[in-house]
Scaffold this active site. Structure first.
Site, PDB file in Angstrom:
ATOM      1  N   ASP A 273       0.863  -1.172   0.000  1.00  0.00           N
ATOM      2  CA  ASP A 273       0.000   0.000   0.000  1.00  0.00           C
ATOM      3  C   ASP A 273       0.906   1.231   0.000  1.00  0.00           C
ATOM      4  OD1 ASP A 273      -2.104   1.681  -0.045  1.00  0.00           O
ATOM      5  OD2 ASP A 273      -3.156   0.813   1.659  1.00  0.00           O
TER       6      ASP A 273
HETATM    7  C1  BGC Z   1      -5.012   3.194   0.076  1.00  0.00           C
HETATM    8  C2  BGC Z   1      -5.106   2.152  -1.013  1.00  0.00           C
HETATM    9  C3  BGC Z   1      -4.891   2.793  -2.362  1.00  0.00           C
HETATM   10  C4  BGC Z   1      -3.570   3.515  -2.364  1.00  0.00           C
HETATM   11  C5  BGC Z   1      -3.203   4.141  -3.680  1.00  0.00           C
HETATM   12  C6  BGC Z   1      -3.794   4.071  -0.062  1.00  0.00           C
HETATM   13  O1  BGC Z   1      -3.848   5.141   0.797  1.00  0.00           O
HETATM   14  O2  BGC Z   1      -4.996   2.547   1.333  1.00  0.00           O
HETATM   15  O3  BGC Z   1      -6.350   1.494  -0.924  1.00  0.00           O
HETATM   16  O4  BGC Z   1      -4.963   1.814  -3.357  1.00  0.00           O
HETATM   17  O5  BGC Z   1      -3.606   4.521  -1.381  1.00  0.00           O
HETATM   18  O6  BGC Z   1      -3.940   5.294  -3.955  1.00  0.00           O
END
Ligand code: BGC
Length: 731
Positions: A273
């Site tokens: 993530d």
């Molecule tokens: C979120 C993810 C997301 C990623 C990319 C993160 O803050 O937890 O679900 O895919 O950002 O934008």
């Protein structure tokens, strides 16, 4: 499609043989796509580069994947730099968070789960993929398959609710929908089940918080939707921000390597993530950036998002011998195989066709699907005196801060929706208004604040009306990432409006806007009718009108329990039995709260339609289930009402005595069927011992012989069970 399709072919072997350590680390980096129009404000600004720097990185082979920018024409430019100007010509992957629609916005995933129709989610995911790939994307960071048992957590809106079986069905359907039948097709979008794992179990429902969890709950409740998504063909998985019993998920060898690759044989790519490797330092699990890189990578995280850590530290870690070269090659090989799997080496410009982008920018069929998905997601909680559907010729007052609103239509994680096509409640209701009816619209208050004269105007409108449609609920920004709440209630200004309007005595139909289950209070709870409308997307107003005016009989059911009060959280229907369950005869010294029993106001699975469904008794075909046998469970359901209705028939199970305390009930099957007035149908479910399995006291997974109870019911709190016994295995 199966996910054993990531062969590291000779082309990839030959690339690996020619790549420098820096180029290998580059393939493992995922960076913000600052070259194309970029979705702002969805992540902290960390390690950002400008467009020229990003293109330089692509040219130098320092980055293999860009995310959250869109556009086919500029996508071609990026790809041209990668293919023609970088040393090895490896194409880039273009990713984005496309969660519940691209230009056409479908209901939030939690709302869509209320349909109890995974095939509907498959269709909306397919439509999403068509639009997203047309806009120059190969890969979405979806579906979120986190099981959310605490309604304070704002990211429950992105998943399928509190139940594992329902979560599995929707996880698999969404993967199938995004990816389609042929990964190499221009409209196939790679799916990413996330966030691995147990992200929905954060303590206190506070986003990013720690997770303390038993092995049984982890394996039986939170992991199955990931397995279902992988079995449906997902080739990537995203790690979670949280730790699990002290070990951050993003550096969790037991999960990323042990479960994912070892137990499940996952051949695909694990992506972090956003900055999750960097956060190992803040967790206090890694000494510094280099140590964080070492821990995340060796635990099994293939790709690093946005921190830049892999590019900065992996080459040196390999040179020092701390990271074995074969481990790096294996990860890079998986990323290259992912690119090969979608045909990027054969056609680097796939999904980068500006003509197709223009054609797909507004598809009538997707608009119709958005309306269908939205009305199929609306849950009718109560309908006293049959106030709904509204009879023709009524004077209607539409009151509340969502009445004309267009800023709270889409719900969380909608980055690219075409706002010009959003249909407000007022617009939809006007379009569907019967000729003889009238509609007066009053805001009454703001989302969180009173309006000067607002309540007076609302009360006057209510007095002059035969029925009030009260459009209240949570502002959109209350759910989604980092949107945790301590009280899952309406903002006080809206509650005050509801009380004043209800005091007029005019019947009230609540049109609830929400990204989670809410604790309904006072005039909202006591309204004559309540429709749960979540965030329904582009076609919100039309979908609500379809239901309110009776064009469509509501058919959705709650995928999350609505509690009596916020303080019950975490409340979920399939909680373990206590030693002191409340009985009708006795509530002293029993498991309950001072103010409320240990029940829901509206349980999981609940929802009404405009028909009236009666359930006959549940019957088992035999009193025993042989160890290797199967058992049929059946009940007859009948529509005794005057309107057509769709019913979600639910199968629940309880293991009476086991080596671990078992849930009071667990959903084991569901079937949605349409019943004309007077029509009845015998619904038959089949059970075998696989559905009775759980993580036993000794850590093994399987069923235990003994007594079981089984229900066929319209909700997790309804019905009378039948019993059967699972026999011992043959000697
Ligand atoms: C979120 C993810 C997301 C990623 C990319 C993160 O803050 O937890 O679900 O895919 O950002 O934008």
């Amino acid at each position: 499609m199966s996910n054993d399709a990531l062969p590291v072919d000779s082309r990839i072997q030959s690339l690996l043989a020619r790549m420098t350590l820096e180029e290998k680390a580059g393939q493992l980096g995922v960076f913000a796509d600052m070259v194309r129009p970029f979705a702002p404000d969805v992540n902290p600004e960390t390690n950002m580069r400008n467009a020229a720097q990003v293109l330089d990185d692509v040219r130098a082979g320092r980055v293999g994947t860009l995310f959250n920018g869109v556009g086919a024409a500029q996508g071609r430019q990026i790809q041209r730099v990668a293919v023609e100007e970088s040393r090895l010509g490896i194409p880039v992957l273009l990713a984005a968070d496309v969660i519940h629609g691209m230009r056409t916005v479908f209901p939030i995933p939690l709302g869509e789960a209320a349909s109890f129709e995974p095939e509907l989610a498959e269709r909306t995911a397919r439509a999403t993929a068509v639009e997203a790939t047309a806009a120059g994307l190969h890969w979405t960071f979806a579906p979120a398959v986190d099981v959310a048992r605490d309604q304070r957590w704002g990211r429950g809106a992105e998943g399928a609710g509190e139940d594992t079986l329902l979560g599995c069905a929707f996880a698999a359907a969404r993967v199938r929908g995004f990816q389609g039948d042929d990964l190499r097709a221009a409209d196939a979008l790679l799916a990413t089940p996330k966030h691995f794992a147990a992200y929905g179990a954060v303590a206190g429902g506070m986003d990013y918080n720690y997770v303390e969890i038993s092995d049984g709950t982890l394996h039986d409740v939170h992991l199955p939707p990931f397995k279902a998504a992988l079995d449906a063909g997902a080739l990537t998985v995203m790690t979670a921000f949280n730790d699990i019993n002290g070990v951050p998920a993003s550096a969790n060898q037991a999960l990323l390597t042990g479960v994912l690759r070892g137990q499940w044989g996952f051949p695909g790519v694990v992506v972090s993530d956003y900055t999750a490797d960097m956060e190992l330092v803040a967790h206090g699990y890694a000494e510094d950036d280099r140590d964080a890189t070492l821990r995340a990578f060796t635990a099994g995280m293939d790709m690093s998002m946005q921190s830049g850590f892999y590019a900065a530290h992996l080459p040196a870690l390999v040179e020092s011998g701390q990271v074995p070269l074969p481990l790096l090659d294996a990860a890079v090989g998986r990323v290259l195989a992912l690119k090969a799997a979608i045909g990027l080496f054969d056609d680097p410009y796939r999904s980068l066709d500006p003509a197709r982008e223009a054609d797909a920018s507004h598809l009538e069929a997707h608009e119709a699907l958005a309306r269908e998905a939205a009305r199929r997601s609306i849950v009718l909680l109560k309908n006293e005196g049959g106030v709904l559907p509204l009879a023709g010729g009524q004077r209607i007052a539409l009151v509340g801060p969502f009445a004309r609103d267009l800023d709270n239509i889409e719900g969380c994680w909608t980055l690219f929706g075409d706002r010009t096509r959003y249909v407000s409640l007022e617009a939809g209701l006007r379009a569907g208004l019967p000729a003889e009816a009238s509609l007066q619209v009053v805001d009454g208050c703001g989302l969180e604040t009173a309006l000067e004269g607002g309540i007076e105007a609302a009360v006057a409108a209510a007095r002059a009306a035969d029925v009030v449609l009260l459009a209240v609920g949570e502002p959109q920004r209350y759910s989604g990432e980092a949107q945790s709440r301590t009280r899952i209630e309406l903002p006080p200004a809206q509650q005050a409006l509801a009380e004043a309007v209800a005091a007029t005595g005019t019947p009230v139909v609540v049109l609830l806007r929400n990204g989670r289950a809410l604790a309904l209070e006072g005039a909202v709870r006591d309204a004559q009718a309540i429709l749960v409308t979540w965030f329904l997307g582009s076609q919100t107003g039309h979908a609500v009108a379809d239901v309110v005016f009776g064009g469509y009989s509501p058919s959705a059911r709650l995928p999350v329990s609505f509690p009596h009060a916020s303080g019950q959280q975490p409340y979920f229907y399939n909680h373990p039995r206590t030693g002191r369950p409340e009985t009708p005869q006795m509530s002293e010294f029993k498991a309950r709260w001072r103010e409320y029993p240990n029940t829901a106001l509206y349980p999981f699975g609940h929802g009404l339609g405009y028909g009236r469904i009666e359930y006959g008794p549940v019957r088992v075909d035999a009193p025993v289930l042989e160890w290797d046998g199967a058992l049929k469970v059946r009940a007859t359901v009948r529509n005794v009402g005057a309107c057509m209705a769709e019913e979600v028939v639910q199968l629940y199970l309880h293991d009476r005595v086991a080596s671990r305390v078992r849930p009071v009930r667990e959903l084991k099957g569901f079937r949605k069927l349409a019943l004309a007035p007077g029509q009845s149908c015998e619904v038959v479910f089949e059970l075998d011992r696989g559905q009775l399995a759980f993580t036993r006291a000794d850590g093994s997974f399987g069923a235990e012989p003994g007594r079981f109870e089984v229900w066929i019911a319209p909700s997790a709190a309804a019905g009378e069970p039948a019993g059967f016994e699972l026999l011992q295995p043959p000697a």
